[in-house]
Scaffold this active site. Structure first.
Site, mmCIF file in Angstrom:
data_model
loop_
_atom_site.group_PDB
_atom_site.id
_atom_site.type_symbol
_atom_site.label_atom_id
_atom_site.label_comp_id
_atom_site.label_asym_id
_atom_site.label_seq_id
_atom_site.Cartn_x
_atom_site.Cartn_y
_atom_site.Cartn_z
ATOM 1 N N HIS A 31 31.490 36.872 28.224
ATOM 2 C CA HIS A 31 31.412 38.252 28.736
ATOM 3 C C HIS A 31 30.925 39.225 27.669
ATOM 4 O O HIS A 31 31.021 40.432 27.852
ATOM 5 C CB HIS A 31 32.784 38.707 29.272
ATOM 6 C CG HIS A 31 33.160 38.043 30.562
ATOM 7 N ND1 HIS A 31 34.398 38.174 31.142
ATOM 8 C CD2 HIS A 31 32.449 37.232 31.392
ATOM 9 C CE1 HIS A 31 34.432 37.477 32.278
ATOM 10 N NE2 HIS A 31 33.268 36.898 32.438
ATOM 11 N N TYR A 37 32.886 52.340 25.985
ATOM 12 C CA TYR A 37 32.993 51.199 25.062
ATOM 13 C C TYR A 37 33.143 51.663 23.609
ATOM 14 O O TYR A 37 33.868 51.032 22.837
ATOM 15 C CB TYR A 37 31.814 50.240 25.265
ATOM 16 C CG TYR A 37 31.909 49.573 26.627
ATOM 17 C CD1 TYR A 37 32.843 48.557 26.854
ATOM 18 C CD2 TYR A 37 31.147 50.008 27.702
ATOM 19 C CE1 TYR A 37 32.987 47.985 28.119
ATOM 20 C CE2 TYR A 37 31.277 49.434 28.969
ATOM 21 C CZ TYR A 37 32.204 48.424 29.160
ATOM 22 O OH TYR A 37 32.359 47.872 30.414
HETATM 23 P P1 OAD Z 1 43.359 39.798 33.690
HETATM 24 O O1 OAD Z 1 43.905 41.104 33.275
HETATM 25 O O2 OAD Z 1 42.762 39.698 35.050
HETATM 26 O O3 OAD Z 1 44.473 38.690 33.600
HETATM 27 C C1 OAD Z 1 45.291 38.534 32.461
HETATM 28 C C2 OAD Z 1 46.197 37.356 32.697
HETATM 29 O O4 OAD Z 1 46.941 37.125 31.515
HETATM 30 C C3 OAD Z 1 47.209 37.548 33.833
HETATM 31 O O5 OAD Z 1 47.172 36.415 34.674
HETATM 32 C C4 OAD Z 1 48.554 37.678 33.097
HETATM 33 O O6 OAD Z 1 49.630 37.108 33.839
HETATM 34 C C5 OAD Z 1 48.283 36.880 31.847
HETATM 35 N N1 OAD Z 1 49.083 37.282 30.682
HETATM 36 C C6 OAD Z 1 49.417 38.530 30.284
HETATM 37 N N2 OAD Z 1 50.099 38.514 29.131
HETATM 38 C C7 OAD Z 1 50.207 37.203 28.773
HETATM 39 C C8 OAD Z 1 50.804 36.521 27.664
HETATM 40 N N3 OAD Z 1 51.415 37.177 26.686
HETATM 41 N N4 OAD Z 1 50.698 35.177 27.629
HETATM 42 C C9 OAD Z 1 50.082 34.492 28.628
HETATM 43 N N5 OAD Z 1 49.484 35.086 29.681
HETATM 44 C C10 OAD Z 1 49.548 36.419 29.764
HETATM 45 O O7 OAD Z 1 42.301 39.358 32.570
HETATM 46 P P2 OAD Z 1 41.165 38.249 32.623
HETATM 47 O O8 OAD Z 1 41.567 37.112 33.499
HETATM 48 O O9 OAD Z 1 40.792 37.956 31.229
HETATM 49 O O10 OAD Z 1 35.362 41.020 32.480
HETATM 50 O O11 OAD Z 1 39.999 39.055 33.321
HETATM 51 C C11 OAD Z 1 38.748 38.436 33.488
HETATM 52 C C12 OAD Z 1 37.639 39.450 33.376
HETATM 53 O O12 OAD Z 1 37.903 40.522 34.260
HETATM 54 C C13 OAD Z 1 37.539 40.136 32.037
HETATM 55 O O13 OAD Z 1 36.886 39.366 31.066
HETATM 56 C C14 OAD Z 1 36.745 41.357 32.369
HETATM 57 C C15 OAD Z 1 37.308 41.718 33.723
HETATM 58 O O14 OAD Z 1 36.362 42.088 34.660
HETATM 59 C C16 OAD Z 1 34.438 41.778 31.831
HETATM 60 O O15 OAD Z 1 34.702 42.743 31.157
HETATM 61 C C17 OAD Z 1 33.033 41.319 32.009
#
Ligand code: OAD
Length: 235
Positions: free
Chosen positions: A110, A57
């Protein structure tokens, strides 16, 4: 879309920060691709090897410190300031780009990269500098008990009482840039829908939560969200 909503809730994920140059989690070159979750994001990993987890981190901090908000963050901040109803932002992101864009009261479920929590007294300290196994808690003065204020797998999310209240009272739920695979955040849309909210999803692609959204806006959030905000503000 009604004339005005009283309570808008926006849930953001890593995708909203992608256009600020930050890696998402599950993309091919994503964060979890290079670092197994079990090594850097579980409470067991932290107990087993706190130095390694702190290093992980600490190494992220300079990039997140220097990152700049993009038009999607700025659009949400504008919505918060100019919309006649209440606009609340819940983020899964540990970056502070919503705050840099001028948003207030962002619920970081988170955690935040620039915070550490003392496992002795429970107080949170803010720091963009290095936090390690020798750091002294500024509140209780005990050394070696600071943990990055990141919610690891197996830990409870932060601010959930407030989140539950918001989900139950919102009439518009907007999800931006999240894959919808990490619970409980992935279930927020279902809860909001059960309580009668209209639901929008902004993403590059269809997600596994697809079914619960009334509207899907495909594309980069930095392009689609500002247009949506202008429509809301024009009503
Ligand atoms: P992900 O990496 O799982 O998903 C990112 C999403 O953003 C995907 O569905 C992409 O298609 C979309 N995406 C990427 N670029 C984009 C853009 N320019 N505009 C719109 N959408 C876009 O990330 P999260 O869903 O945030 O937890 O992941 C959830 C959690 O998983 C995180 O907070 C983390 C991880 O475990 C912790 O660290 C506690």
């Amino acid at each position: 879309m009604p004339q005005t909503y009283k309570n808008i809730v926006v849930l953001t994920g890593a995708g909203i920060s992608a256009e600020s140059g930050l890696a998402t989690f599950r993309a091919a070159n994503g964060l979890w691709n290079n670092h197994p979750v079990e090594e850097v994001a579980t409470i067991e990993a932290f107990q087993r090897n706190p130095e390694y987890v702190h290093d992980f981190y600490n190494e992220m901090k300079p990039e997140l410190y220097g990152a700049k908000p993009n038009p999607a963050h700025l659009a949400l901040s504008k919505l918060q300031k100019e919309y006649p109803g209440k606009v609340s932002i819940i983020t899964q992101n540990v970056d502070t780009l919503h705050e840099k864009a001028g948003s207030n009261g962002v619920l970081h479920i988170h955690g935040q990269i620039n915070q550490a929590v003392c496992l002795n007294c429970g107080q949170v300290m803010e720091s963009w500098g290095e936090v390690n196994t020798e750091t002294v808690c500024p509140h209780c003065q005990v050394a070696g008990m600071m943990k990055p204020n990141i919610v690891f797998f197996g830990e409870s999310l932060l601010c959930m009482n407030e989140v539950d209240r918001l989900l139950q009272s919102c009439d518009l739920f907007v999800s931006v840039g999240t894959s919808g695979v990490v619970f409980p955040a992935a279930a927020f849309v279902q809860i909001a829908k059960q309580y009668g909210a209209e639901t929008y999803e902004f993403n590059l692609e269809t997600t596994s939560n697809n079914f619960y959204f009334d509207h899907h806006i495909m594309g980069k959030a930095g392009e689609t969200l500002p247009k949506f905000v202008e429509v809301l503000l024009a009503k």
